[in-house]
Design a protein around this motif. Structure first.
Motif, PDB file in Angstrom:
ATOM      1  N   LYS A  45     -11.699-108.914 -39.148  1.00  0.00           N
ATOM      2  CA  LYS A  45     -11.575-107.856 -40.144  1.00  0.00           C
ATOM      3  C   LYS A  45     -10.605-108.229 -41.262  1.00  0.00           C
ATOM      4  CE  LYS A  45     -10.799-104.552 -36.957  1.00  0.00           C
ATOM      5  NZ  LYS A  45     -10.824-103.295 -36.166  1.00  0.00           N
ATOM      6  N   GLY A  46     -10.657-107.447 -42.336  1.00  0.00           N
ATOM      7  CA  GLY A  46      -9.783-107.649 -43.498  1.00  0.00           C
ATOM      8  C   GLY A  46     -10.619-107.788 -44.753  1.00  0.00           C
TER       9      GLY A  46
ATOM     10  N   SER B 187     -14.409-109.269 -44.650  1.00  0.00           N
ATOM     11  CA  SER B 187     -14.579-109.457 -43.199  1.00  0.00           C
ATOM     12  C   SER B 187     -15.657-110.500 -42.930  1.00  0.00           C
ATOM     13  CB  SER B 187     -14.998-108.138 -42.533  1.00  0.00           C
ATOM     14  OG  SER B 187     -13.932-107.230 -42.526  1.00  0.00           O
TER      15      SER B 187
ATOM     16  N   GLY C 130      -6.837 -95.865 -38.643  1.00  0.00           N
ATOM     17  CA  GLY C 130      -8.067 -95.311 -38.092  1.00  0.00           C
ATOM     18  C   GLY C 130      -9.340 -95.863 -38.700  1.00  0.00           C
ATOM     19  N   SER C 131      -9.241 -96.641 -39.780  1.00  0.00           N
ATOM     20  CA  SER C 131     -10.493 -97.126 -40.384  1.00  0.00           C
ATOM     21  C   SER C 131     -11.190 -98.119 -39.460  1.00  0.00           C
ATOM     22  CB  SER C 131     -10.255 -97.723 -41.765  1.00  0.00           C
ATOM     23  OG  SER C 131      -9.355 -98.794 -41.684  1.00  0.00           O
ATOM     24  N   GLY C 132     -10.421 -98.863 -38.668  1.00  0.00           N
ATOM     25  CA  GLY C 132     -11.043 -99.769 -37.699  1.00  0.00           C
ATOM     26  C   GLY C 132     -11.709 -98.995 -36.562  1.00  0.00           C
ATOM     27  N   ASP C 133     -11.142 -97.857 -36.189  1.00  0.00           N
ATOM     28  CA  ASP C 133     -11.769 -97.026 -35.158  1.00  0.00           C
ATOM     29  C   ASP C 133     -13.138 -96.539 -35.641  1.00  0.00           C
ATOM     30  OD1 ASP C 133      -9.399 -97.242 -33.613  1.00  0.00           O
ATOM     31  OD2 ASP C 133      -8.489 -95.606 -34.755  1.00  0.00           O
TER      32      ASP C 133
END
Ligand SMILES: NC(=O)C1=CN([C@@H]2O[C@H](COP(=O)(O)OP(=O)(O)OC[C@H]3O[C@@H](n4cnc5c(N)ncnc54)[C@H](OP(=O)(O)O)[C@@H]3O)[C@@H](O)[C@H]2O)[C@@H](O)CC1
Ligand SMILES: Nc1ncnc2c1ncn2[C@@H]1O[C@H](COP(=O)(O)OP(=O)(O)O)[C@@H](O)[C@H]1O
Length: 287
Positions: free
Chosen positions: A191-192, A195, A219-222
């Motif tokens: 990610k990043g 990605s 929370g954006s990764g969740d």
């Protein structure tokens, strides 16, 4: 703001209209396990993202002794259970675990059970599940035996998985994503900004160009985990589900940034509605 439009044609299974005779069972059942005390929000975000991505049925399985709430008031369609109750169900099409799971001994037991239970279904590991893999050789071995594994590390989680520094990961992101995919025989998202997605059984490296720094928020990764998990539960293969999920997530952030006048103050909880809009719009445009 420009939204990248080429991805829908690259991942056609994700952007097909629904069959007229479909029903909720057609779109799978996703189990999301995590959300230890104080981290319930992580699986609420992932579960919400999953229903907005079109999953038929979504279970949020809290790693807590009792449910932290009787119902998610904003989203009563999400079914709630404690992790141990969810782990005995036989009707799960795909699994996600790690979001807010915690790192204690009980979390190790839960992860071990999820790895064993899900051997024949897609399983996405994120957040604390990745950190536990890097700390516990027995979990790492179980994960390496899983045949439908997706890993979504941020750069520091990637560093833990490879036993190197975050700076090393960022200095050569292409090698890092490939090394994790080979180590775990998995499909991996590093990610990043831009990605990367790579799968051990497919020599293609997908570089994502949607998304913006508005996503640099808790929370954006969740949410990403819920989006990819939902696509897997809908029967889409791991490669298309993962790449298209990463693209949808970024495109949703680009759409929101265009609506709110910039990238500041974008909330993770705003992403799921935008993911729904972007997926539906892409399906309409392909008709
Ligand atoms: N609402 C909720 O309930 C939420 C719950 N959540 C849950 O919290 C738990 C802990 O998750 P976590 O990611 O905060 O902790 P961890 O794995 O120690 O990583 C932190 C370290 O990684 C680094 N780092 C991160 N990204 C980087 C990058 N792109 N590039 C470079 N470095 C990067 C970061 O760097 P620093 O900030 O120090 O610069 C720091 O050193 C987990 O269960 C999760 O699901 C969250 O999802 C939020 C919403
Ligand atoms: N600057 C950025 N540009 C594009 N995407 C970003 C940027 N910063 C973060 N993201 C995306 O936001 C998500 C952050 O995930 P993660 O670090 O796991 O957050 P959390 O643990 O809070 O859920 C990832 O999908 C990542 O690719």
């Amino acid at each position: 703001m420009e939204i990248c439009v080429n991805a829908p044609s690259m991942f056609p299974s994700v952007f097909m209209p629904r069959p007229l005779d479909s029903h909720k069972g057609t779109f799978g059942t996703l189990a999301i396990i995590g959300g230890s005390q104080g981290m319930s929000g992580a699986i609420v975000l992932a579960s919400t993202a999953a229903v907005y991505t079109g999953c038929g049925k979504v279970w949020a399985g809290f790693h807590q002794k009792t449910l932290p709430m009787p119902i998610i008031a904003q989203h009563p369609e999400i079914m709630l259970a404690c992790a141990h109750e969810l782990l005995i169900r036989e009707d799960i099409s795909a699994w996600v675990t790690g979001c807010g799971l915690g790192l204690d001994e009980d979390a190790v037991i839960v992860l071990e059970k999820v790895l064993s239970k899900s051997m024949n279904a897609p399983l996405l590991l994120d957040a604390d599940a990745l950190t536990l893999l890097s700390q516990r050789p027995q979990l790492s071995t179980l994960a390496q035996q899983h045949s439908h594994l997706i890993l979504t590390p941020h750069p520091t989680e990637a560093a833990r998985l490879l036993g190197i520094s975050t700076a090393d990961i960022q200095a050569d992101r292409h090698s890092a994503v490939k090394a994790i995919a080979q180590k775990y025989q998995a499909t991996v998202v590093l990610k990043g900004h831009h990605s990367l997605v790579y799968a051990f059984d497919n020599d293609t490296l997908y570089t994502n160009h949607s998304g913006n720094p508005g996503l640099a928020t808790a929370g954006s990764g969740d949410v990403l985990s819920g989006v990819i998990g939902a696509l897997c539960a809908q029967g889409i293969d791991n490669w298309q589900a993962t790449c298209a999920g990463v693209w949808l997530h970024g495109a949703a952030a680009d759409y929101l940034a265009s609506q709110i006048g910039g990238e500041i103050g974008l909330l993770s909880s705003e992403l799921p509605h935008a993911v729904r809009y972007i997926r539906n719009r892409a399906i309409q445009q392909r008709k």
